[in-house]
Design an enzyme around this catalytic site. Structure first.
Site, PDB file in Angstrom:
ATOM      1  N   ASN A  22       0.868  -1.182   0.000  1.00 41.94           N
ATOM      2  CA  ASN A  22       0.000   0.000   0.000  1.00 41.94           C
ATOM      3  C   ASN A  22       0.902   1.229   0.000  1.00 41.94           C
ATOM      4  OD1 ASN A  22       0.423   1.182   2.715  1.00 41.94           O
ATOM      5  ND2 ASN A  22      -0.479  -0.736   3.457  1.00 41.94           N
ATOM      6  N   ASP A  65       2.724  -8.209   9.166  1.00 45.55           N
ATOM      7  CA  ASP A  65       1.464  -7.457   9.200  1.00 45.55           C
ATOM      8  C   ASP A  65       0.394  -8.129  10.054  1.00 45.55           C
ATOM      9  OD1 ASP A  65       1.826  -5.071   7.789  1.00 45.55           O
ATOM     10  OD2 ASP A  65       1.531  -6.033   5.838  1.00 45.55           O
ATOM     11  N   ASN A  71      -7.894  -7.536   9.837  1.00 43.90           N
ATOM     12  CA  ASN A  71      -7.953  -8.200   8.536  1.00 43.90           C
ATOM     13  C   ASN A  71      -8.136  -9.710   8.597  1.00 43.90           C
ATOM     14  OD1 ASN A  71      -5.628  -5.749   7.760  1.00 43.90           O
ATOM     15  ND2 ASN A  71      -7.614  -5.879   6.762  1.00 43.90           N
ATOM     16  N   ARG A  90       0.617 -11.691   2.711  1.00 45.61           N
ATOM     17  CA  ARG A  90      -0.224 -11.790   3.912  1.00 45.61           C
ATOM     18  C   ARG A  90      -1.020 -13.104   3.978  1.00 45.61           C
ATOM     19  NH1 ARG A  90      -3.185  -6.727   6.455  1.00 45.61           N
ATOM     20  NH2 ARG A  90      -3.054  -8.226   8.183  1.00 45.61           N
ATOM     21  N   ARG A 139      -8.688  -4.150  -2.282  1.00 47.40           N
ATOM     22  CA  ARG A 139      -8.318  -5.447  -1.725  1.00 47.40           C
ATOM     23  C   ARG A 139      -9.416  -6.497  -1.940  1.00 47.40           C
ATOM     24  NH1 ARG A 139      -4.017  -5.090   1.936  1.00 47.40           N
ATOM     25  NH2 ARG A 139      -2.639  -3.455   1.187  1.00 47.40           N
ATOM     26  N   HIS A 168      -8.537   0.194   2.475  1.00 45.59           N
ATOM     27  CA  HIS A 168      -9.468  -0.664   3.225  1.00 45.59           C
ATOM     28  C   HIS A 168     -10.600   0.241   3.701  1.00 45.59           C
ATOM     29  CE1 HIS A 168      -6.370  -3.948   4.551  1.00 45.59           C
ATOM     30  NE2 HIS A 168      -7.206  -4.471   3.667  1.00 45.59           N
ATOM     31  N   ASP A 170     -11.963   0.369   6.571  1.00 45.41           N
ATOM     32  CA  ASP A 170     -11.756   0.917   7.918  1.00 45.41           C
ATOM     33  C   ASP A 170     -10.701   2.018   7.984  1.00 45.41           C
ATOM     34  OD1 ASP A 170      -9.340  -0.447   7.847  1.00 45.41           O
ATOM     35  OD2 ASP A 170      -9.788  -1.791   9.514  1.00 45.41           O
ATOM     36  N   ALA A 258       3.103   1.350   8.053  1.00 44.87           N
ATOM     37  CA  ALA A 258       2.667   0.124   7.367  1.00 44.87           C
ATOM     38  C   ALA A 258       1.272   0.320   6.785  1.00 44.87           C
ATOM     39  CB  ALA A 258       2.674  -1.042   8.338  1.00 44.87           C
ATOM     40  N   CYS A 264      -7.277  -0.925  12.868  1.00 41.93           N
ATOM     41  CA  CYS A 264      -6.681  -2.086  12.184  1.00 41.93           C
ATOM     42  C   CYS A 264      -5.975  -3.016  13.154  1.00 41.93           C
ATOM     43  CB  CYS A 264      -5.600  -1.695  11.191  1.00 41.93           C
ATOM     44  SG  CYS A 264      -5.930  -0.377  10.096  1.00 41.93           S
TER      45      CYS A 264
END
Ligand code: ARG
Length: 272
Positions: A22, A65, A71, A90, A139, A168, A170, A258, A264
């Site tokens: 990202n 992450d 997530n 991820r 995503r 995202h 959120d 990040a 998150c």
């Protein structure tokens, strides 16, 4: 007495920026101050712990992450729909989260392999109505909506994200208690903005400007009438105060490198 909300967090043992998926990660590879990251994570854990129960999942080497537990998947009652991460970096996290939920008696289901879906990063329950807000564009993919509807038993409202920095849901949208909504309208396309406006009365919408959006003010943890964020402008603190919300600020600059912040770093576990 009402029971306390429950959240899942993951200690930042192996947190780092070791790849770029990202725009926030750009220029930040191996630039994390680990001691500071641990201190900031601990401060968030403590503030949240004052108002909620916090459970932990064991961090895994090679998954820097994994701290971003939002997530992991979608929680609905005792059901857990595990995420399918878009990027291979991820995807290693998937089995660890699924196992955590399975071990605790949740009914775990999986999104099909070819349907990217990033959990409570992109799927957020409304706190006033029986609906699930769901974003795609970066995503998660629109095709995830049908499974989300089946698992959550709620109407799914798809929204399209258009700004790379807000990849995202959120990062730019936070349902608050009583059907209030904190959000950054510019992160959505026109039809999605109208969809939000049609469903949430203007008196309940708190639209933030770019300064707050870039400080991750919408990446907020809603705990009853308290809203925990990295940082918020005085104007935003006042706007939320008028609606009966108290803002608690705790710096999370290392995690912003990040592309994440307060919300998150948590996953709400006691979802209806
Ligand atoms: N580096 C992580 C990623 O890009 C950050 C995730 C932040 N999580 C969130 N729910 N917004 O996947």
């Amino acid at each position: 007495m009402q029971s306390q909300p429950v959240f899942l967090m993951c200690p930042p043992e192996y947190f780092d920026v070791s790849y770029i998926i990202n725009p926030w990660m750009q220029g930040n590879v191996r630039r994390i101050d680990n001691a500071l990251a641990k201190q900031q994570w601990r401060a968030l854990y403590d503030v949240l712990g004052d108002h909620a129960t916090v459970r932990l999942v064991l961090p895994q080497p090679g998954s820097p992450d994994m701290v971003f537990t939002a997530n992991a998947g979608l929680v609905a009652g005792r059901r857990f729909l595990a995420s399918r991460f878009r990027y291979p970096e991820r995807q290693y996290e998937e089995p660890y989260f699924a196992e955590w939920f399975r071990d605790r008696g949740y009914e775990v289901s999986l999104m099909p392999r070819h349907v990217p879906f990033e959990g409570a990063g992109d799927a957020l329950l409304d706190r006033g109505a029986a609906r699930l807000w769901f974003a795609h564009g970066h995503r998660s993919v629109p095709g995830a909506a049908a499974t989300l509807e089946a698992v959550s038993g709620r109407e799914v409202v798809p929204l399209r994200l258009t700004d790379q920095r807000f990849y995202h849901l959120d990062t730019c949208f936070c349902p608050l208690d009583g059907g209030h909504l904190l959000y950054y309208p510019a992160a959505f396309d026109g039809p999605s903005r109208r969809e939000i406006e049609r469903r949430v009365a203007s008196a309940r919408r708190v639209a933030v400007g770019e300064e707050d959006a870039l400080a991750f003010a919408c990446n907020a943890i809603a705990v009853g009438r308290r809203v925990i964020v990295n940082r918020a402008t005085a104007g935003l603190v006042e706007a939320l105060g008028r609606r009966g919300f108290e803002v608690l600020q705790t710096p999370l600059t290392e995690f912003m490198k990040a592309g994440g912040s307060a919300k998150c770093l948590t996953l709400r576990l006691d979802e209806p």
